[in-house]
Write a protein that holds these residues in place. Structure first.
Motif, mmCIF file in Angstrom:
data_model
loop_
_atom_site.group_PDB
_atom_site.id
_atom_site.type_symbol
_atom_site.label_atom_id
_atom_site.label_comp_id
_atom_site.label_asym_id
_atom_site.label_seq_id
_atom_site.Cartn_x
_atom_site.Cartn_y
_atom_site.Cartn_z
ATOM 1 N N ASP A 185 14.390 -33.773 20.475
ATOM 2 C CA ASP A 185 14.366 -33.100 19.171
ATOM 3 C C ASP A 185 13.296 -33.761 18.296
ATOM 4 N N ILE A 186 13.234 -33.357 17.033
ATOM 5 C CA ILE A 186 12.132 -33.814 16.187
ATOM 6 C C ILE A 186 12.180 -35.328 15.982
ATOM 7 N N ALA A 187 13.354 -35.858 15.643
ATOM 8 C CA ALA A 187 13.460 -37.317 15.457
ATOM 9 C C ALA A 187 13.091 -38.014 16.766
ATOM 10 N N ASP A 188 13.513 -37.419 17.859
ATOM 11 C CA ASP A 188 13.248 -38.027 19.163
ATOM 12 C C ASP A 188 11.750 -37.976 19.521
ATOM 13 N N CYS A 189 11.005 -37.080 18.883
ATOM 14 C CA CYS A 189 9.551 -37.051 19.097
ATOM 15 C C CYS A 189 8.943 -38.400 18.671
ATOM 16 N N VAL A 190 9.464 -38.959 17.583
ATOM 17 C CA VAL A 190 8.959 -40.255 17.112
ATOM 18 C C VAL A 190 9.259 -41.323 18.167
ATOM 19 N N VAL A 191 10.519 -41.380 18.570
ATOM 20 C CA VAL A 191 10.975 -42.443 19.459
ATOM 21 C C VAL A 191 10.359 -42.305 20.855
ATOM 22 N N THR A 192 10.396 -41.091 21.373
ATOM 23 C CA THR A 192 9.914 -40.895 22.747
ATOM 24 C C THR A 192 8.399 -41.070 22.850
ATOM 25 N N THR A 193 7.670 -40.677 21.809
ATOM 26 C CA THR A 193 6.222 -40.881 21.854
ATOM 27 C C THR A 193 5.886 -42.373 21.806
ATOM 28 N N GLN A 194 6.625 -43.092 20.952
ATOM 29 C CA GLN A 194 6.419 -44.547 20.898
ATOM 30 C C GLN A 194 6.713 -45.175 22.261
#
Lengths: 580, 276
Positions: A342-351
């Motif tokens: 999801d959108i929040a996970d875009c931050v975490v997963t990209t990092q």
């Protein structure tokens, strides 16, 4: 207003109009207004194939708790005009519970809308705009919708100021006057927001693409090269003005072939590097992705998927580049493929993805999609976290040593020499090579390096990041397996069934390659497995089956883009499957 | 450490221990010699050199020079080199390859590398043939040269690298001959020292598939006039030449593209932008 909206405390709004009518701006203002009022929201946008002068629409879903999916139908639809509206009939479902408000200074109400049985309210915004110098119909529309929602006027005016900040005092004044006028134009009904509980803590207004870009910044990516492509351009457009103030750069490439090679060059030079693209560009990058793998140069490639093949559905979503991301390279090319949920996970997963590329010295592909990337939501701030994932670097020494760039080590990761280090001179090569990097076509060297490249990726411990498992219990009988932008709708369906007493669990896969086969088996063995995805052929389903992660008895719910795979549809499918 | 002040460096100080795959008599040996000689004259520390190549006989040169090398995919060396230079302006980045790699499959990158005018040196070993794939016509092959792939010749006019480099914005344009060791080394020195994109197009015979090219050694001649920064004059020289003139056709002080950055922002600054 629909009774269910009040019960589950969510309300949905859509706005449509000809390109340039300001439907998207109206959506952005409403989303921000809701945030200012202490609520959460989720906005998806749709546009016709034209760049300008076509038609565009936004679909918003609001709630007083985090919400990251569209509603089943629109509670309020505002048509700034009916230009090309029939194209959105699937994306903007209307029914007898809907309230349709439209500006009657353009076209008449289409029969297709009248026949839905929705309550119709006509307003003449042209007259209103004519009376108020410098105003535009979409600002009146925002006021009208806000009044019907019971959204405090102050929250809207504040949002207006934030969004029109750069457009000058005069434009803001006219717009705010128009919002005020619109706000008082219709009689207020029982407003759904009266029942809601606003929150006061800080939240973020962020799109999936921005979230990916932020994740890259958090991972200290310092170089990005890219060629414009819908729907991925937002990522590098976000990075361009920021990265250069954060110790890095964005480079505009002449094409995607150049973009990926520039990123590899930057990474070879010692800086964590990335590129972002979509299907057609991803196809062009495939050859050099193999180079990154063979030469063991870390690089992150973000693919914001759209419908394919070929030019396909450039502005619309599909999860159909999975096969290519997994198996697109010629030869045997072990690498990592991840996907945010999801959108929040875009931050975490990209990092995480950028860190994995650095640590494993290889290609990491991150698969997002148009729905995830171009949706915008009000979410809780994503707490910063650290992954202990760094590039292993050869210490700087004087004089030429006996450096072996591709030496075999216990974890198969060999320290990388960064140019400038006298002790580490070597030639990175896409040719098969010996441990020193010297070109070699000998069987023994090929086998040794194949093993090394595979082992470093497969033997790494990916920890708990590999998936999100929810609703698991001893008695679980059904497991729904899904990924990417389908996750939230699948979660809603599974959650409802679970709370209705069904022994059902959900597994959202974040790590697609190397597939955590044993971990999936542990959760799925002996259970009824349903794989849910946005593709026609069931790419994830066939992949999981082919890898032996799920049994032959597993079921597939695969639907091609661009229409969202809704939670009702998923729930109905599961219910039917459960009864079989 | 080799680079002791005052000690004279030799081409051998820049040679790796990998032996070239080139055929005996190949013109590329002379280019390797000229390049390592130029590096020795310039006394550039080996580890400050980035030598980026594509695919083809000549592109193998990155393994033969003792530096930081990158032997990438076919046609993309200029892009990879641009990425390296973007993040490592401290390095001397040299991109090298052949006529097929640079002017055919990499043609688009050639145009944009010229236009971008980064401080790169681009060495093209032009033998007017695809050697590694055993003798097919390249963009610089004459239209009537007969080969298996084009038995009657291609019938297609030749690519004019110098003219195209000039039109595309390269700021240093030279032609050299593999047969003129000293002259070629000097050209490469000038090209490396030039601030901006430098093209050194080198006529280097393929003795295996184009043995007649050995005659180039006698035909190549030096242009005696000074380099010009006048594009019209340069165009006249380039288009007026029969292709056997060597020297610097054009050298100009043009804006060089080099990304810069600061460290004025923190991740918290970016996160604040999202706050509501």
């Amino acid at each position: 207003m629909q009774s269910h909206s009040i019960q589950d405390r969510s309300v949905s709004v859509s706005v449509s109009g000809a390109g340039g009518s300001g439907a998207v701006t109206a959506g952005l203002i409403l989303l921000k207004s809701m945030a200012n009022a202490g609520y959460y929201g989720y906005m998806t946008r749709f546009s016709g194939p034209q760049i300008r002068g076509g038609e565009s629409a936004v679909v918003l879903n609001f709630s007083d708790s985090p919400v990251e999916r569209s509603a089943r139908s629109s509670d309020i639809h505002f048509a700034l005009d009916w230009h090309g509206f029939e194209r959105f009939s699937d994306e903007i479902p209307l029914n007898s519970q809907s309230c349709v408000i439209f500006d009657n200074s353009h076209d008449a109400l289409p029969d297709s809308v009248a026949s839905t049985g929705a309550k119709i309210i006509e307003v003449n915004l042209k007259d209103q705009a004519d009376q108020l110098k410098g105003s535009r119909p979409n600002a009146f529309a925002v006021g009208i919708v806000a009044s019907q929602l019971g959204l405090p006027l102050n929250a809207v005016l504040e949002a207006l100021e934030q969004i029109l900040e750069k457009k000058g005092e005069e434009i803001f004044r006219a717009a705010s006057e128009a919002v005020r006028t619109g706000y008082g134009l219709l009689e207020k009904k029982a407003a759904p927001l009266e029942q809601w509980k606003p929150v006061s803590h800080t939240r973020w207004n962020i799109s999936g693409n921005e979230a990916c870009a932020l994740g890259a910044l958090r991972a200290s990516v310092k170089f990005a090269a890219a060629y414009p492509i819908t729907p991925a351009s937002d990522i590098v457009e976000y990075l361009a003005p920021r990265l250069e103030k954060y110790g890095g750069n964005v480079m505009i490439a002449e094409d995607e072939l150049a973009a990926i090679n520039m990123a590899i060059g930057g990474s070879f030079g010692g800086k964590p590097s990335m590129t972002a693209t979509s299907g057609p560009g991803f196809s062009l990058m495939i050859e050099a992705m193999g180079l990154a793998i063979a030469s063991e140069v870390p690089v992150l490639v973000i693919n914001v998927m759209r419908g394919g093949p070929s030019t396909g559905l450039p502005t619309k979503s599909e999860q159909t580049d999975l096969n290519q991301a997994l198996f697109g390279m010629h030869g045997e090319a072990p690498h990592v493929v991840v996907a945010p949920l999801d959108i929040a996970d875009c931050v975490v997963t990209t990092q995480w993805a950028a860190g994995l590329a650095e640590h494993l010295q290889t290609l990491v592909v991150l698969l997002s999609d148009q729905r995830l990337g171009q949706s915008r939501a009000i979410i809780d701030a994503v707490p910063s976290q650290t992954f202990d994932l760094k590039r292993k670097i050869l210490p700087v020494q004087d004089g030429k040593g006996s450096y072996l760039r591709y030496a075999v080590s216990p974890d198969s990761i060999s320290p990388m020499a960064i140019p400038g280090n006298a002790a580490g001179r070597y030639t990175a090569d896409g040719l098969e090579h010996t441990v020193s990097g010297k070109p070699s076509s000998m069987a023994s060297d090929h086998l040794q390096q194949l093993k090394k490249r595979e082992a470093k990726v497969t033997q790494f411990d990916y920890g708990r990041m590999w998936a999100e498992a929810s609703f698991q219990q001893e008695s679980t009988e059904i497991v729904v397996l899904t990924w990417g932008s389908v996750y939230h709708n699948a979660k809603a369906a599974v959650s409802e069934l679970y709370h209705e007493g069904s022994p059902i669990a959900l597994l959202g896969l974040r790590l697609l390659m190397p597939l955590q086969t044993e971990a999936i088996q542990a959760l799925c063995k002996g259970k009824k497995v349903i794989v849910v995805e946005q593709s026609y052929s069931g790419q994830l389903y066939h992949y999981l089956k082919g890898q032996g992660a799920i049994d032959a008895s597993a079921l597939t719910l695969a639907k091609p883009g661009p229409l969202v795979l809704g939670s009702d549809e998923i729930k109905a499918f599961i219910k039917e499957a459960a009864n079989d | 450490m080799i680079d002791i002040a005052g000690e004279k460096l030799s081409p051998e100080d820049y040679l790796s221990d990998v032996r070239p795959v080139w055929c005996p008599g190949c013109g590329h040996y002379f280019v390797l010699r000229a390049l390592t000689q130029a590096l020795a004259w310039l006394r550039i520390p080996n580890e400050q050199i980035g030598l980026v190549t594509g695919i083809g006989c000549s592109s193998r040169i990155s393994a033969y020079v003792d530096a930081y090398g990158f032997h990438g995919v076919h046609g993309r060396a200029l892009a990879l080199g641009a990425g390296l230079k973007a993040v490592r302006p401290d390095m001397d980045v040299i991109v090298a390859g052949g006529d097929g790699d640079g002017y055919s499959i990499g043609g688009n990158h050639f145009l944009h590398a010229c236009r971008r005018n980064m401080d790169l040196t681009y060495i093209v070993m032009d033998n007017e043939v695809y050697g590694m794939t055993k003798g097919q016509p390249s963009p610089t092959t004459e239209p009537d040269w007969q080969s298996k792939l084009a038995p009657e010749g291609t019938g297609i006019r030749r690519f004019n690298p110098l003219g195209i480099a000039l039109a595309s914005g390269a700021s240093f344009i030279a032609r050299g001959s593999a047969g003129d060791q000293k002259g070629l080394s000097r050209l490469i020195v000038e090209a490396i020292e030039h601030k901006g994109f430098s093209l050194v197009e080198i006529k280097t015979p393929c003795v295996t598939f184009r043995p007649e090219e050995k005659a180039w050694y006698k035909r190549m001649r030096k242009i005696t006039i000074e380099p010009t920064d006048d594009m019209i004059l340069a165009a006249q020289r380039i288009h007026g030449s029969d292709g056997f003139d060597t020297g610097i056709f054009y050298q100009a002080d043009l804006p060089v593209f080099q990304p810069h950055f600061t460290e004025e922002k923190s991740i918290e600054d970016f996160e604040k932008e999202f706050e509501v």
